[in-house]
Design a protein around this motif. Sequence first.
Motif, PDB file in Angstrom:
ATOM      1  N   LYS A 214     -17.535  60.793  53.123  1.00  0.00           N
ATOM      2  CA  LYS A 214     -16.951  59.115  54.220  1.00  0.00           C
ATOM      3  C   LYS A 214     -16.023  60.321  55.560  1.00  0.00           C
ATOM      4  N   MET A 215     -15.027  60.772  54.378  1.00  0.00           N
ATOM      5  CA  MET A 215     -13.663  61.292  55.611  1.00  0.00           C
ATOM      6  C   MET A 215     -14.209  62.724  56.693  1.00  0.00           C
ATOM      7  N   GLN A 216     -15.315  62.696  56.467  1.00  0.00           N
ATOM      8  CA  GLN A 216     -16.350  63.700  57.523  1.00  0.00           C
ATOM      9  C   GLN A 216     -17.189  63.607  59.001  1.00  0.00           C
ATOM     10  N   GLY A 217     -17.148  62.322  57.900  1.00  0.00           N
ATOM     11  CA  GLY A 217     -18.463  61.137  58.444  1.00  0.00           C
ATOM     12  C   GLY A 217     -20.231  61.851  58.691  1.00  0.00           C
ATOM     13  N   LYS A 218     -20.342  62.366  57.181  1.00  0.00           N
ATOM     14  CA  LYS A 218     -21.396  63.150  56.951  1.00  0.00           C
ATOM     15  C   LYS A 218     -22.431  61.685  55.772  1.00  0.00           C
ATOM     16  N   GLU A 219     -23.624  61.552  56.510  1.00  0.00           N
ATOM     17  CA  GLU A 219     -24.377  60.468  55.297  1.00  0.00           C
ATOM     18  C   GLU A 219     -24.334  61.487  54.227  1.00  0.00           C
ATOM     19  N   LEU A 220     -24.615  60.629  53.609  1.00  0.00           N
ATOM     20  CA  LEU A 220     -24.742  60.752  51.796  1.00  0.00           C
ATOM     21  C   LEU A 220     -26.574  61.152  51.635  1.00  0.00           C
ATOM     22  N   VAL A 221     -26.859  62.175  51.568  1.00  0.00           N
ATOM     23  CA  VAL A 221     -28.182  62.882  50.965  1.00  0.00           C
ATOM     24  C   VAL A 221     -28.793  63.319  49.339  1.00  0.00           C
ATOM     25  N   ILE A 222     -29.338  61.866  49.353  1.00  0.00           N
ATOM     26  CA  ILE A 222     -29.993  62.651  47.569  1.00  0.00           C
ATOM     27  C   ILE A 222     -29.559  64.147  47.697  1.00  0.00           C
ATOM     28  N   ASP A 223     -31.168  64.606  48.391  1.00  0.00           N
ATOM     29  CA  ASP A 223     -31.088  65.809  47.498  1.00  0.00           C
ATOM     30  C   ASP A 223     -30.637  66.663  47.589  1.00  0.00           C
ATOM     31  N   GLU A 224     -29.644  66.593  48.494  1.00  0.00           N
ATOM     32  CA  GLU A 224     -28.108  67.595  49.301  1.00  0.00           C
ATOM     33  C   GLU A 224     -26.628  67.415  48.022  1.00  0.00           C
ATOM     34  N   ILE A 225     -26.799  65.568  47.224  1.00  0.00           N
ATOM     35  CA  ILE A 225     -25.723  65.271  45.987  1.00  0.00           C
ATOM     36  C   ILE A 225     -26.328  65.798  44.848  1.00  0.00           C
ATOM     37  N   MET A 226     -28.151  66.138  44.146  1.00  0.00           N
ATOM     38  CA  MET A 226     -28.513  66.497  43.380  1.00  0.00           C
ATOM     39  C   MET A 226     -27.984  68.191  42.872  1.00  0.00           C
ATOM     40  N   ALA A 227     -28.397  68.405  44.272  1.00  0.00           N
ATOM     41  CA  ALA A 227     -28.265  69.935  43.758  1.00  0.00           C
ATOM     42  C   ALA A 227     -27.034  70.395  43.845  1.00  0.00           C
ATOM     43  N   ASP A 228     -25.837  69.914  44.719  1.00  0.00           N
ATOM     44  CA  ASP A 228     -24.576  70.355  44.373  1.00  0.00           C
ATOM     45  C   ASP A 228     -24.179  69.376  42.674  1.00  0.00           C
ATOM     46  N   PHE A 229     -24.640  68.535  42.219  1.00  0.00           N
ATOM     47  CA  PHE A 229     -24.153  68.115  40.808  1.00  0.00           C
ATOM     48  C   PHE A 229     -25.089  69.177  40.379  1.00  0.00           C
ATOM     49  N   LYS A 230     -26.244  69.371  39.724  1.00  0.00           N
ATOM     50  CA  LYS A 230     -26.795  70.633  39.129  1.00  0.00           C
ATOM     51  C   LYS A 230     -25.757  71.109  38.614  1.00  0.00           C
ATOM     52  N   GLN A 231     -25.212  71.972  40.317  1.00  0.00           N
ATOM     53  CA  GLN A 231     -23.924  73.097  39.888  1.00  0.00           C
ATOM     54  C   GLN A 231     -23.105  73.232  38.891  1.00  0.00           C
TER      55      GLN A 231
END
Length: 210
Positions: free
Chosen positions: A174-191
């Motif tokens: 949010k501070m970077q002004g970036k949208e939350l993309v589900i695929d990206e979130i889940m890829a990071d969360f899986k790591q």
Amino acid sequence: MNEKFLELPEEKQLRVINATMEVFAKNDYKHAVTDDIASKAGISKGLLFYYFNNKKNLYSYVFHYTMDIMRKQILDEKFQEIDDFFELLEYASYKKCVLIERNPYLMDFSMKCIFGDKENVSLDLQKDISQETATIFSVYFKNINLNKFRDDISPEYLIRMLTWISEGYVLEKKMQGKELVIDEIMADFKQWTQYFRKIAYKEEYLNESN
């Protein structure tokens, strides 16, 4: 709450609920203005108070509403069949992301309720919030196989750690002004879950497929 609110068409109810989430998500409780909620919901302030009587009742109703829809979204048939802690976390996180994508203020509002300033919130709601957070593990993780964990690892503490990481992740986006993309979130969360799996599980369970 006035039962007349529940007699409204669902679309009108959601306008009020979503407006409430947005205003409280953007402001602390004290500075959340009910005039703004009424305006965003497309109703008069008088009608808003006819349905909820006061600000605390509105806040309480929408808090319980968010908790209820998250439970219904996450606790489906597939969820009940998963007995692996990290697989369950990934599945629940995906379901929550889908829900948040539909209402971007839901998570911010929920976090404000749980972690925000409680000075102006009724004691009954504070108790409800405390009970909600205290029962997360017993409600969502009652079917997991605890035998997989090393004796010196606390699953409850792991949940807290992953929650802190997730909150920091979202805040950074949010501070970077970036949208939350589900695929990206889940890829990071899986790591993250793979990393914690190596730390938390007994050796004989580390080679299990997710």
